[in-house]
Design a protein around this motif. Structure first.
Motif, PDB file in Angstrom:
ATOM      1  N   GLU A 114      50.236  52.395  88.006  1.00  0.00           N
ATOM      2  CA  GLU A 114      51.270  53.246  88.604  1.00  0.00           C
ATOM      3  C   GLU A 114      51.658  54.401  87.679  1.00  0.00           C
ATOM      4  OE1 GLU A 114      54.499  50.704  89.648  1.00  0.00           O
ATOM      5  OE2 GLU A 114      53.258  49.394  90.897  1.00  0.00           O
ATOM      6  N   GLY A 115      50.835  54.663  86.676  1.00  0.00           N
ATOM      7  CA  GLY A 115      51.086  55.794  85.793  1.00  0.00           C
ATOM      8  C   GLY A 115      52.244  55.609  84.828  1.00  0.00           C
ATOM      9  N   LYS A 116      52.558  54.358  84.473  1.00  0.00           N
ATOM     10  CA  LYS A 116      53.681  54.117  83.565  1.00  0.00           C
ATOM     11  C   LYS A 116      53.284  54.204  82.102  1.00  0.00           C
ATOM     12  CE  LYS A 116      56.468  51.542  86.871  1.00  0.00           C
ATOM     13  NZ  LYS A 116      57.232  50.298  87.162  1.00  0.00           N
ATOM     14  N   TRP A 117      52.006  54.263  81.822  1.00  0.00           N
ATOM     15  CA  TRP A 117      51.516  54.582  80.479  1.00  0.00           C
ATOM     16  C   TRP A 117      50.110  55.130  80.583  1.00  0.00           C
ATOM     17  CZ3 TRP A 117      47.063  52.049  79.423  1.00  0.00           C
ATOM     18  CH2 TRP A 117      46.854  50.783  79.972  1.00  0.00           C
ATOM     19  N   PHE A 118      49.765  55.943  79.594  1.00  0.00           N
ATOM     20  CA  PHE A 118      48.433  56.530  79.509  1.00  0.00           C
ATOM     21  C   PHE A 118      47.941  56.400  78.070  1.00  0.00           C
ATOM     22  CE2 PHE A 118      50.499  58.539  83.046  1.00  0.00           C
ATOM     23  CZ  PHE A 118      49.500  58.706  84.006  1.00  0.00           C
ATOM     24  N   ALA A 119      46.700  55.957  77.906  1.00  0.00           N
ATOM     25  CA  ALA A 119      46.108  55.908  76.569  1.00  0.00           C
ATOM     26  C   ALA A 119      45.844  57.330  76.086  1.00  0.00           C
ATOM     27  CB  ALA A 119      44.805  55.121  76.592  1.00  0.00           C
ATOM     28  N   LEU A 120      45.973  57.522  74.768  1.00  0.00           N
ATOM     29  CA  LEU A 120      45.643  58.805  74.143  1.00  0.00           C
ATOM     30  C   LEU A 120      44.446  58.663  73.209  1.00  0.00           C
ATOM     31  CD1 LEU A 120      49.227  60.145  73.367  1.00  0.00           C
ATOM     32  CD2 LEU A 120      47.730  60.758  75.280  1.00  0.00           C
ATOM     33  N   THR A 121      44.380  57.540  72.501  1.00  0.00           N
ATOM     34  CA  THR A 121      43.218  57.249  71.660  1.00  0.00           C
ATOM     35  C   THR A 121      42.900  55.768  71.781  1.00  0.00           C
ATOM     36  OG1 THR A 121      44.613  56.803  69.708  1.00  0.00           O
ATOM     37  CG2 THR A 121      43.728  59.053  69.956  1.00  0.00           C
ATOM     38  N   MET A 272      52.328  65.529  78.043  1.00  0.00           N
ATOM     39  CA  MET A 272      51.386  64.460  78.353  1.00  0.00           C
ATOM     40  C   MET A 272      50.040  65.039  78.785  1.00  0.00           C
ATOM     41  SD  MET A 272      54.054  61.889  80.325  1.00  0.00           S
ATOM     42  CE  MET A 272      52.925  60.511  80.568  1.00  0.00           C
ATOM     43  N   GLU A 273      50.083  66.070  79.618  1.00  0.00           N
ATOM     44  CA  GLU A 273      48.846  66.722  80.037  1.00  0.00           C
ATOM     45  C   GLU A 273      48.113  67.312  78.840  1.00  0.00           C
ATOM     46  OE1 GLU A 273      49.923  68.325  84.536  1.00  0.00           O
ATOM     47  OE2 GLU A 273      50.361  69.584  82.798  1.00  0.00           O
ATOM     48  N   PHE A 274      48.864  67.984  77.970  1.00  0.00           N
ATOM     49  CA  PHE A 274      48.253  68.594  76.784  1.00  0.00           C
ATOM     50  C   PHE A 274      47.596  67.537  75.904  1.00  0.00           C
ATOM     51  CE2 PHE A 274      48.595  69.683  72.278  1.00  0.00           C
ATOM     52  CZ  PHE A 274      47.839  70.851  72.234  1.00  0.00           C
ATOM     53  N   LEU A 275      48.273  66.412  75.702  1.00  0.00           N
ATOM     54  CA  LEU A 275      47.736  65.376  74.823  1.00  0.00           C
ATOM     55  C   LEU A 275      46.480  64.722  75.378  1.00  0.00           C
ATOM     56  CD1 LEU A 275      51.046  63.682  73.610  1.00  0.00           C
ATOM     57  CD2 LEU A 275      49.568  65.232  72.329  1.00  0.00           C
ATOM     58  N   SER A 276      46.269  64.839  76.675  1.00  0.00           N
ATOM     59  CA  SER A 276      45.048  64.303  77.272  1.00  0.00           C
ATOM     60  C   SER A 276      43.915  65.326  77.294  1.00  0.00           C
ATOM     61  CB  SER A 276      45.323  63.829  78.704  1.00  0.00           C
ATOM     62  OG  SER A 276      45.484  64.921  79.600  1.00  0.00           O
ATOM     63  N   THR A 289      40.985  58.615  62.506  1.00  0.00           N
ATOM     64  CA  THR A 289      39.665  57.988  62.692  1.00  0.00           C
ATOM     65  C   THR A 289      39.650  57.042  63.904  1.00  0.00           C
ATOM     66  OG1 THR A 289      40.111  56.252  61.030  1.00  0.00           O
ATOM     67  CG2 THR A 289      38.962  58.230  60.279  1.00  0.00           C
ATOM     68  N   GLU A 290      40.083  57.579  65.047  1.00  0.00           N
ATOM     69  CA  GLU A 290      40.074  56.831  66.295  1.00  0.00           C
ATOM     70  C   GLU A 290      39.120  57.501  67.285  1.00  0.00           C
ATOM     71  OE1 GLU A 290      44.341  54.801  66.842  1.00  0.00           O
ATOM     72  OE2 GLU A 290      44.445  56.977  66.805  1.00  0.00           O
ATOM     73  N   TYR A 291      38.967  56.871  68.441  1.00  0.00           N
ATOM     74  CA  TYR A 291      38.133  57.410  69.500  1.00  0.00           C
ATOM     75  C   TYR A 291      39.003  58.111  70.534  1.00  0.00           C
ATOM     76  CZ  TYR A 291      34.453  54.407  67.638  1.00  0.00           C
ATOM     77  OH  TYR A 291      33.541  53.803  66.815  1.00  0.00           O
ATOM     78  N   PRO A 292      38.573  59.260  71.051  1.00  0.00           N
ATOM     79  CA  PRO A 292      39.334  59.905  72.127  1.00  0.00           C
ATOM     80  C   PRO A 292      39.364  59.017  73.364  1.00  0.00           C
ATOM     81  CG  PRO A 292      37.684  61.404  71.179  1.00  0.00           C
ATOM     82  CD  PRO A 292      37.373  60.036  70.666  1.00  0.00           C
ATOM     83  N   ALA A 293      40.502  59.000  74.053  1.00  0.00           N
ATOM     84  CA  ALA A 293      40.573  58.271  75.314  1.00  0.00           C
ATOM     85  C   ALA A 293      39.868  59.040  76.429  1.00  0.00           C
ATOM     86  CB  ALA A 293      42.030  58.018  75.691  1.00  0.00           C
ATOM     87  N   ASN A 294      39.869  60.350  76.326  1.00  0.00           N
ATOM     88  CA  ASN A 294      39.199  61.210  77.302  1.00  0.00           C
ATOM     89  C   ASN A 294      37.685  61.091  77.103  1.00  0.00           C
ATOM     90  OD1 ASN A 294      38.043  63.395  78.706  1.00  0.00           O
ATOM     91  ND2 ASN A 294      39.848  64.680  78.415  1.00  0.00           N
ATOM     92  N   PRO A 295      36.956  60.555  78.057  1.00  0.00           N
ATOM     93  CA  PRO A 295      35.518  60.306  77.876  1.00  0.00           C
ATOM     94  C   PRO A 295      34.686  61.577  77.746  1.00  0.00           C
ATOM     95  CG  PRO A 295      36.144  59.906  80.147  1.00  0.00           C
ATOM     96  CD  PRO A 295      37.420  60.130  79.398  1.00  0.00           C
ATOM     97  N   ASP A 296      35.257  62.718  78.106  1.00  0.00           N
ATOM     98  CA  ASP A 296      34.526  63.982  77.986  1.00  0.00           C
ATOM     99  C   ASP A 296      34.575  64.559  76.573  1.00  0.00           C
ATOM    100  OD1 ASP A 296      33.839  63.923  80.675  1.00  0.00           O
ATOM    101  OD2 ASP A 296      35.648  65.014  81.280  1.00  0.00           O
ATOM    102  N   VAL A 297      35.353  63.925  75.696  1.00  0.00           N
ATOM    103  CA  VAL A 297      35.491  64.390  74.311  1.00  0.00           C
ATOM    104  C   VAL A 297      34.711  63.452  73.409  1.00  0.00           C
ATOM    105  CG1 VAL A 297      37.098  64.974  72.464  1.00  0.00           C
ATOM    106  CG2 VAL A 297      37.778  65.297  74.853  1.00  0.00           C
TER     107      VAL A 297
END
Length: 338
Positions: A114-121, A272-276, A289-297
């Motif tokens: 329901e969009g109550k949290w979004f991963a960033l990394t 939030m949009e910017f951070l994604s 030293t983490e992985y991007p949550a956005n699979p296109d990055v």
């Protein structure tokens, strides 16, 4: 345009109010340290002209939000670990966001339904092995940690630590409680010492010959390699991405949620949009030293040198919902006992 930071202990939080009504700003409560956020927020301010105000604490932000209620100045909470993020949901402290940009940038399994949290990394929960005493390819899955051959050869931090609870929760999701209990009993039987310390301490224990195998988050290893005083220790272990040829490696996250009060809701969603976005994802992931949550990055720096990770596609929300069962299993097998 300048990021304002209040670095506090939890007990001092109430003494540091943030403005809740000024135009052109966004107020952030954060468990993530200031140096990780600064380059991100500076880039956001430069792009949008929106000022950012940050309260940082090691603990107590959920309690503060609960105490402040609808009068809270906080717009978003930035934190780590799916259990801690889900706590905000369970306490009804955050609201859902239906946003096309966020849904496009963050995979479904890395965001709340329901969009109550979004991963960033994301960070992999990896197996570390001694380069001297464990052959490459000798262990490749979490399940093999319970094999008799590793008797007295494994070190871990407390089984009740959120990072391990998340891993155990994922095992329950894949195998059920009964099989996970049997597996956890096998891992406990293979421990070289009582669980203690943090993830870095397990790598140090391998270097010191206390054990041959440990479990830890990938970013701890990366940060050790960046530290002149710890690099030689980190270089004595080999990274194993468990279950890479099967269901994939368990990952945990850092994430962001929109608070229920959110006085600057529109600005908060822009953040939030910017951070994604690709730009922010690169900055944020490389800083720790983490992985991007956005699979296109694509990963960069040290993380890219480790090779591609095949992450488990299990929903992090499903993992969060198994948390209580995982905690009970840890108690049932007396994982942290002698």
């Amino acid at each position: 345009m300048r990021m304002k930071l209040a670095a506090t202990a939890a007990m001092a939080l109430s003494a540091l109010p943030l403005s809740a009504s000024a135009d052109g700003e966004v107020n952030i409560y954060s468990y993530r340290q200031a140096y990780l956020l600064e380059p991100l927020l500076n880039a956001f301010e430069k792009e949008t002209g929106i000022d950012t105000n940050v309260v940082f604490a090691k603990k107590g932000l959920a309690e503060r939000l609960e105490r402040e209620g609808r009068n809270s100045p906080a717009d978003v909470v930035m934190t780590v670990d799916i259990s801690r993020i889900n706590e905000l949901v369970e306490r009804d402290l955050v609201q859902g966001v239906e946003n096309q940009t966020l849904n496009q940038n963050i995979p479904e399994n890395l965001r709340h339904p329901e969009g109550k949290w979004f991963a960033l990394t994301t960070r992999g929960r990896l197996i570390f092995t001694s380069r001297e005493r464990v052959e490459e390819g000798e262990i490749t899955t979490y399940e093999q940690l319970a094999d008799d051959k590793w008797n007295d050869r494994i070190c871990t931090r407390s089984g009740k630590h959120p990072y391990n609870i998340a891993l155990f929760s994922s095992m329950i999701a894949h195998h059920g409680e009964a099989d996970t209990q049997a597996w956890l009993e096998g891992v406990k039987d293979n421990l070289a010492r009582k669980p203690q310390g943090g993830d870095r301490d397990q790598i140090k224990a391998i270097a010191e010959g206390v054990c041959d195998i440990s479990i830890g988050n990938s970013y701890y290893y990366g940060n050790m390699l960046r530290d002149d005083n710890q690099r030689a220790i980190a270089e004595q272990v080999r990274l194993v991405f468990p279950n890479a040829e099967g269901r994939g490696t368990h990952v945990n996250i850092s994430g962001i949620s929109l608070t229920k009060s959110a006085p600057n809701r529109e600005n908060a969603i822009r953040l939030m949009e910017f951070l994604s976005s690709a730009e922010a994802q690169r900055i944020y992931a490389e800083a720790n030293t983490e992985y991007p949550a956005n699979p296109d990055v694509t990963p960069s720096g040290l993380v890219a040198e480790w090779g591609a990770i095949n992450p488990d596609q299990l929903s992090l929300q499903e993992i969060a919902e198994n948390r209580n069962a995982a905690v009970k299993l840890v108690d049932r097998v007396d994982y942290d006992g002698e």
